[in-house]
Design a protein around this motif. Structure first.
Motif, short mmCIF file in Angstrom:
data_model
loop_
_atom_site.label_atom_id
_atom_site.label_comp_id
_atom_site.label_asym_id
_atom_site.label_seq_id
_atom_site.Cartn_x
_atom_site.Cartn_y
_atom_site.Cartn_z
N HIS A 287 1.60 79.28 25.86
CA HIS A 287 1.65 79.58 27.29
C HIS A 287 0.66 80.68 27.63
CE1 HIS A 287 5.15 77.39 29.12
NE2 HIS A 287 5.30 77.07 27.85
N LEU B 202 -2.59 80.32 30.10
CA LEU B 202 -2.70 81.12 31.31
C LEU B 202 -3.97 81.97 31.28
CD1 LEU B 202 1.03 82.21 31.65
CD2 LEU B 202 -0.22 80.75 33.25
N LEU C 157 1.27 73.17 32.42
CA LEU C 157 1.82 73.32 31.08
C LEU C 157 2.82 72.20 30.84
CD1 LEU C 157 1.95 76.92 31.98
CD2 LEU C 157 1.13 76.39 29.69
N GLU D 39 4.11 81.95 36.60
CA GLU D 39 4.41 80.61 36.10
C GLU D 39 5.66 80.08 36.80
OE1 GLU D 39 3.74 79.71 31.84
OE2 GLU D 39 5.87 79.11 31.86
N LEU E 133 11.42 81.49 26.52
CA LEU E 133 10.01 81.84 26.74
C LEU E 133 9.88 83.29 27.19
CD1 LEU E 133 7.08 80.87 26.85
CD2 LEU E 133 7.49 80.15 29.21
N THR F 55 13.21 78.62 29.88
CA THR F 55 12.71 79.82 30.55
C THR F 55 13.23 81.07 29.86
OG1 THR F 55 12.66 78.61 32.65
CG2 THR F 55 12.49 81.00 32.76
N VAL G 94 2.15 72.21 25.53
CA VAL G 94 2.80 73.25 24.73
C VAL G 94 4.28 72.90 24.65
CG1 VAL G 94 3.24 75.72 24.45
CG2 VAL G 94 1.16 74.96 25.63
N VAL H 159 4.88 74.40 35.18
CA VAL H 159 5.38 73.70 34.00
C VAL H 159 5.90 72.33 34.43
CG1 VAL H 159 6.95 73.79 32.04
CG2 VAL H 159 6.01 75.91 32.96
N LEU I 45 7.76 84.91 35.55
CA LEU I 45 8.31 83.56 35.45
C LEU I 45 9.28 83.36 36.60
CD1 LEU I 45 9.12 83.46 31.61
CD2 LEU I 45 6.95 82.93 32.76
N ASN J 254 8.25 73.00 24.20
CA ASN J 254 9.25 73.99 24.58
C ASN J 254 9.76 74.76 23.37
OD1 ASN J 254 9.15 73.27 27.26
ND2 ASN J 254 10.95 71.94 27.18
N GLY K 118 0.42 79.01 37.18
CA GLY K 118 0.70 77.83 36.38
C GLY K 118 1.98 77.14 36.81
#
Length: 723
Positions: free
Chosen positions: A397, A401, A173, A105, A28, A25, A201, A134, A8, A203, A132
């Motif tokens: 997520h 992915l 995303l 991501e 996640l 973040t 998706v 976001v 990430l 948060n 990906g």
């Protein structure tokens, strides 16, 4: 579900720094780790992170982008807007070599993914990795909703990089359906949002151990917390509160948040809000505070009767979700993603976005009914548990992915020719290098050596003697001709005329335009041919350009072009340097370089290519080395010439931009880049100080606005006291 090794990338990370993006973040990362994935964080340095990362993210590997890395990039790349994606890509490439990520991501902010995606698309980097992006809120969308009509060059470049990142990511995303709808209706984004690459998706959000409990005594307080922006609607809350106060309702409003420049004419928003507190309502009923630490914010939530988030539009605001998770009674708006979470009348109340009288009505209903507030708060907490469960977010997520189809990279093999051994067949397309020469015998041998050192050799080298009078240059040209270079001799026509003569004389499918005092990195032709093969239809391919005075190993400035960004290039040259690999038939079709322009001809040719529908690609690595030499100073433009030539380019391509209004605002912004320093003085200071940070962004805007060649000439003239 199969486990992944995922990285990430983020500029924010709670609890150390950041807003909703940092919180999302952080949650996640923990949730993905708890789901069995190997999680890496590539994050900016921030206070407390080095000592606290292991405590906050047990089992997650944290990699910190250091100030030294940004400093090294600053020494070469003066603009913050392009410096950051370069630093991210450089570090990410090294991490991927070490860990071999399955997925990466990025947040959409600042175009963090831009250089990495360019390297993957055009150079085969990160092959097989699912990449990906976001969709939080790209800068163009935020400025549109905030009615920030100014459009400086750096903002335009960030907006371009964000849009291109979204366009080329393997998966998008989206925290809400609202952000998808908003971007599909935003100028420049409609074709970037591919439903086949999209996953909605929500948060993640954690619930605290116990909900808040308002004691019901004293003056009821309405709490707003968040950034003080037009889109967040704090001014709507003030108008609604004044309606209630003037009708006799007892309440107090507390507005907590970081100030911004969203006030009228770019002034501070907090001062603007404070100026709106006028009329019969007592001023002491409105309290304004700067942002507070999260723990203190939650204390305010517990004390408030109602938490109000009256956004004109918002994506999936964490402030509102955090208040709901605390069990607060929340009044929000129907503008954006919150209507996907709040069930009006059940887990909160919704007012019409931007409608102060309706907000006053809804707030009045909540303030008048304590039982309603209690019931809504309890349901809000359960709604967050249902919609924003971190485990569900991690599953969403990971599934998106894993389901993504990483871009297929079928890189052509390196090609050796001109006598070099190779087991691979030579591609059918031929490459000609065209070098105009006018009294540059001193540097031409080194330039030719860089051409001869190419890993994929040129099929021919065409030297255009543009009426040289220097005996040494004439001798060097004779020697080069004896070694196999073609030499075209003509009376002096200037650089554009010499390039045109070389293109007409060339026989290659592709022409590399190279100045006689510049150099190519050994892989330039090979890398550009590979990029062209990976991007069928591109008529122009180039790379970043490193500018040096003594040695290409010690570059001082990195010019980072963006290609044919049609909204920007009528206003400023962000397209390419003069050193390009271009299809010969495309150049002939548009009539070659304009010989009436003795500079900016490279900028104008890019505008013309764009106007004829051609595409360009820019490799995100410096494979061109531009020599900043005192000998090129005598053609330096006067301010009057600069004005006339730039005006000519803009006039010829006035219809190129898909958004003439934005392009005009970029031009307006260029006037404010350096209000008290002219281009020569600023650039001279840059050269002297090795691009000190306080001048860096100003200098880069000037490089693009004035043009690399002209600015460097002026800079060195000024350094020598000749400007």
């Amino acid at each position: 579900m199969a486990s992944m090794r995922v990285c990430l990338v983020t500029s924010e990370l709670a609890p150390f720094r950041g807003w909703g993006v940092g919180t999302t973040t952080a949650l996640l990362a923990r949730a993905l780790h708890d789901a069995g994935h190997e999680v890496h964080l590539l994050v900016d340095d921030m206070p407390g992170l080095r000592g606290g990362a292991a405590r906050e993210f047990p089992g997650v590997r944290t990699h910190i982008l250091t100030s030294e890395e940004f400093g090294q990039a600053l020494a070469q790349c003066p603009a913050e807007c392009t410096r950051r994606p370069i630093v991210v890509h450089r570090r990410l490439a090294r991490l991927h070599d070490q860990f071999r990520f399955d997925a990466i991501e990025f947040n959409d902010f600042y175009g963090d993914a831009y250089m990495a995606l360019q390297a993957r698309r055009l150079g085969g980097a990160y092959a097989g990795v699912r990449m990906g992006v976001v969709l939080h809120s790209p800068i163009g969308l935020l400025r549109s909703i905030n009615a920030q009509h100014s459009y400086p060059l750096d903002i335009a470049m960030i907006a371009h990089m964000e849009a291109e990142s979204i366009r080329h990511a393997d998966v998008l995303l989206a925290p809400s359906r609202a952000i998808v709808d908003a971007l599909q209706n935003l100028e420049g984004f409609g074709d970037a949002i591919d439903p086949a690459r999209l996953a909605v998706v929500h948060n993640p959000m954690e619930l605290p151990g116990a909900p808040c409990a308002h004691d019901g005594t004293g003056t009821p307080e309405v709490l707003f917390f968040g950034r003080l922006e037009t889109r967040k609607g704090p001014d709507v809350l003030i108008r609604a509160a004044k309606i209630l106060l003037e009708s006799g309702v007892d309440l107090r409003v507390r507005i907590v948040g970081v100030d911004t420049d969203c006030g009228p004419a770019g002034r501070p928003m907090r001062a603007h809000l404070q100026s709106r507190v006028v009329g019969r309502a007592p001023r002491e009923r409105f309290i304004f505070e700067d942002n507070r630490p999260r723990a203190e914010l939650f204390d305010l939530v517990r004390r408030a009767a109602v938490c109000c988030f009256p956004a004109r539009w918002d994506n999936f605001p964490n402030a509102c979700l955090e208040a709901m998770a605390q069990g607060a009674c929340v009044v929000s708006s129907d503008g954006g993603g919150m209507r996907e979470v709040i069930e009006d009348g059940r887990s909160g109340l919704l007012a019409r976005a931007g409608d102060a009288p309706h907000l006053a009505q809804v707030l009045g209903r909540a303030l008048a009914d304590r039982a309603l507030r209690t019931r809504l708060g309890e349901a809000a907490r359960e709604r967050v548990r249902e919609v924003c469960d971190p485990r569900r977010a991690a599953e969403g997520h990971a599934a998106a992915l894993l389901a993504a189809r990483p871009a297929l990279i079928t890189t052509p093999q390196p090609v050796a020719n001109s006598g070099a051994s190779s087991a691979h067949p030579r591609p059918a397309e031929r490459v000609s290098v065209v070098i105009p020469v006018y009294n540059l015998g001193a540097t031409l041998p080194e330039t030719l050596a860089s051409v001869q050192a190419q890993t994929r050799r040129a099929d021919e080298v065409v030297l255009v003697d543009d009426g040289s009078t220097d005996p040494h240059t004439i001798d060097v040209l004779r020697g080069a001709e004896a070694k196999g270079c073609r030499v075209v001799r003509q009376e002096n026509r200037g650089l554009p005329g010499a390039r045109n003569a070389g293109i007409h004389a060339a026989s290659g499918d592709w022409v590399v335009t190279l100045d006689a005092d510049d150099l190519l990195a050994p892989t330039f032709i090979e890398a550009c041919l590979r990029a062209a093969a990976l991007s069928p239809g591109a008529a122009l391919v180039s790379t970043h350009m490193a500018c040096f005075t003594e040695s290409p190993a010690r570059p001082e400035v990195l010019f980072v072009p963006l290609g044919l960004a049609r909204e920007i290039i009528p206003a400023a040259n962000v397209a390419s340097s003069a050193m390009i690999m271009v299809r010969r038939d495309a150049m002939l079709a548009i009539g070659g370089y304009d010989e009436t322009l003795h500079t900016y001809e490279d900028w104008e040719i890019c505008c013309r290519l764009a106007g004829h529908g051609y595409r360009a690609e820019i490799l995100p690595e410096p494979l061109i080395w531009h020599r900043m030499r005192p000998g090129s100073l005598f053609n330096s433009l006067t301010p009057r010439e600069d004005f006339v030539l730039r005006s000519a380019v803009m006039a010829r391509h006035a219809g190129l931009s898909p958004s003439p209004s934005r392009t005009a605002r970029i031009v307006l912004g260029l006037r404010e880049t350096v209000p008290s320093m002219d281009a020569a003085t600023t650039a001279a200071e840059v050269v002297r100080s090795h691009l000190r940070y306080r001048l860096a962004d100003r200098a880069d805007a000037l490089v693009r606005a004035v043009g690399v060649r002209s600015l460097v000439k002026r800079a060195l003239l000024a350094v020598e006291g000749r400007g």
